[in-house]
Design an enzyme around this catalytic site. Structure first.
Site, PDB file in Angstrom:
ATOM      1  N   CYS A 116      15.500 -98.259  15.725  1.00 29.40           N
ATOM      2  CA  CYS A 116      16.643 -98.362  16.647  1.00 29.40           C
ATOM      3  C   CYS A 116      16.642 -97.298  17.749  1.00 29.40           C
ATOM      4  O   CYS A 116      17.121 -97.563  18.844  1.00 29.40           O
ATOM      5  CB  CYS A 116      17.945 -98.348  15.878  1.00 29.40           C
ATOM      6  SG  CYS A 116      17.984 -99.662  14.652  1.00 29.40           S
ATOM      7  N   HIS A 258      24.283 -95.168  18.441  1.00 28.90           N
ATOM      8  CA  HIS A 258      23.765 -96.472  18.018  1.00 28.90           C
ATOM      9  C   HIS A 258      24.910 -97.286  17.415  1.00 28.90           C
ATOM     10  O   HIS A 258      25.687 -96.767  16.616  1.00 28.90           O
ATOM     11  CB  HIS A 258      22.648 -96.240  17.002  1.00 28.90           C
ATOM     12  CG  HIS A 258      22.062 -97.496  16.469  1.00 28.90           C
ATOM     13  ND1 HIS A 258      21.899 -98.629  17.238  1.00 28.90           N
ATOM     14  CD2 HIS A 258      21.587 -97.822  15.226  1.00 28.90           C
ATOM     15  CE1 HIS A 258      21.347 -99.579  16.508  1.00 28.90           C
ATOM     16  NE2 HIS A 258      21.156 -99.113  15.284  1.00 28.90           N
ATOM     17  N   ASN A 288      24.741-105.204  15.942  1.00 30.18           N
ATOM     18  CA  ASN A 288      23.648-104.226  16.008  1.00 30.18           C
ATOM     19  C   ASN A 288      22.448-104.880  16.698  1.00 30.18           C
ATOM     20  O   ASN A 288      21.825-105.782  16.141  1.00 30.18           O
ATOM     21  CB  ASN A 288      23.292-103.782  14.578  1.00 30.18           C
ATOM     22  CG  ASN A 288      22.164-102.763  14.548  1.00 30.18           C
ATOM     23  OD1 ASN A 288      21.490-102.537  15.546  1.00 30.18           O
ATOM     24  ND2 ASN A 288      21.944-102.171  13.394  1.00 30.18           N
TER      25      ASN A 288
END
Ligand code: ACO
Length: 331
Positions: A116, A258, A288
């Site tokens: 990520c 994030h 996400n």
């Protein structure tokens, strides 16, 4: 290293597919509820790419938007770096596919596989290439089509992921610019590699009928373990850049983390003691999107006028590796 030049973010862009998958749609796929997903994750809906779309298609649209906002053309770019864990193909890189789509030749292009924080890692590389004078304008993209590597029979993971892309143009600053890439920090701890992993499709477990049948080409995640490491690693990445630049949390105008889970974002905010109003969240709209979450949130917040010229923005991410990183910029 003593920098010869300074770097800045000259423009940002994003793109998400049109199709929306909301929590009620997911109730029809697995044993879950809108209430569980909203309260445990903060997510309400996420975007889903069409069967024809690959990551480079999303990256292309986000890149055009970033180039437009930087008032540059594709031919002005000297390097393309794409952060992704869901590339078009294992090879060639999605960055090379993107280079071709943008109609440019003879510039380097490569992907960064850092989970990520892929966009943060790519930004950290871009910063250095500009500071040492190698390149003037670098296109840095975060892109994912996670819905194509998601197991829609696993309620622990399938409610979390969405598709999208965010991009930024990093450029050499002029002496009159207020905008500046101040610092970045990246880290990895491979000992946690097996708690967030796509188990098959590489040289360890090449694709077979069995790997497909057992869903080993999709995201495997031990959510609870990741949760604790997420807060700790992002806090550490933020703390390092703040201390190194003699800043305290009050000097930060905006924190973009994030977008993996609202509770992780809140826990980090509490640990950092940052004013809640300074924490940027768009998890409810996109879920996400791995390496795309931060550049998407950055672009949305700049375009909506929330983040303004001169604001100091701290970004932090964590993910498969386990990796983590931060980027501190003045817009
Ligand atoms: N709907 C309903 N119930 C569910 C669902 C669901 N979608 N998912 C799990 N549950 C159940 C579990 O089965 C469990 O039930 P049980 O108590 O009967 O066994 C219960 O809810 C609690 O499960 P937990 O795993 O403890 O739930 P938790 O509160 O930890 O939330 C979550 C799970 C959302 C995955 C959380 O752990 C999390 O967000 N972890 C971090 C994930 C992450 O950040 N990943 C980032 C990297 S991945 C990437 O970015 C590509």
């Amino acid at each position: 290293m003593l920098a010869k030049y300074n770097a800045k973010i000259a423009g940002t862009g994003m793109y998400v597919p049109d199709k929306i998958l909301n929590n009620f749609d997911l109730e029809k796929i697995v044993e879950t509820s809108d209430e569980w997903i909203r309260t445990r994750t903060g997510m309400i809906e996420r975007r889903v790419a069409s069967t024809e779309q690959a990551s480079s298609d999303l990256a292309y649209e986000a890149s055009l938007n970033a180039l437009k906002s930087a008032h540059l053309r594709a031919k002005d770019i000297d390097l393309i770096i794409v952060g992704t864990i869901s590339p078009d193909h294992p090879f060639p890189s999605t960055a090379c596919v993107l280079q071709h789509k943008l109609g440019v030749k003879h510039i380097p292009a490569f992907d960064v596989s850092a989970g990520c924080p892929g966009w943060i890692f790519a930004s950290s590389i871009a910063k250095q290439f500009i500071e040492n004078g190698t390149y003037n304008n670098i296109l840095v993209v975060g892109v994912e089509i996670l819905t194509k590597i998601t197991n829609y029979s696993d309620r622990n993971t399938c409610v979390l992921f969405g598709d999208g892309s965010g991009a930024a143009v990093f450029s050499r600053t002029e002496s009159t610019d207020i905008a500046l890439i101040i610092d970045s920090e990246i880290a990895a701890d491979g000992s946690y590699g097996d708690i967030l992993i796509q188990k098959a499709g590489g040289s360890r477990n090449p694709a077979t009928e069995e790997t497909v049948r057992e869903n080993l080409h999709t995201v495997y995640m031990e959510g609870n373990k990741i949760f604790k490491l997420a807060v700790r690693s992002m806090y550490h990445a933020c703390d390092i850049v703040l201390k190194r630049n003699h800043l305290d949390v009050k000097s930060i105008d905006w924190l973009i983390t994030h977008q993996a889970n609202m509770r992780i974002i809140e826990a980090l905010g509490r640990k950092m003691k940052i004013d809640k109003k300074k924490v940027i969240v768009n998890i409810e709209k996109y879920g996400n999107t791995s390496s795309a979450t931060i550049p998407m949130a950055l672009d949305e917040s700049i375009k909506s006028g929330k983040i303004r010229s001169g604001d100091i923005v701290l970004m932090a991410s964590f993910g498969a590796g386990l990796t983590s990183g931060s980027l501190l910029v003045r817009i």
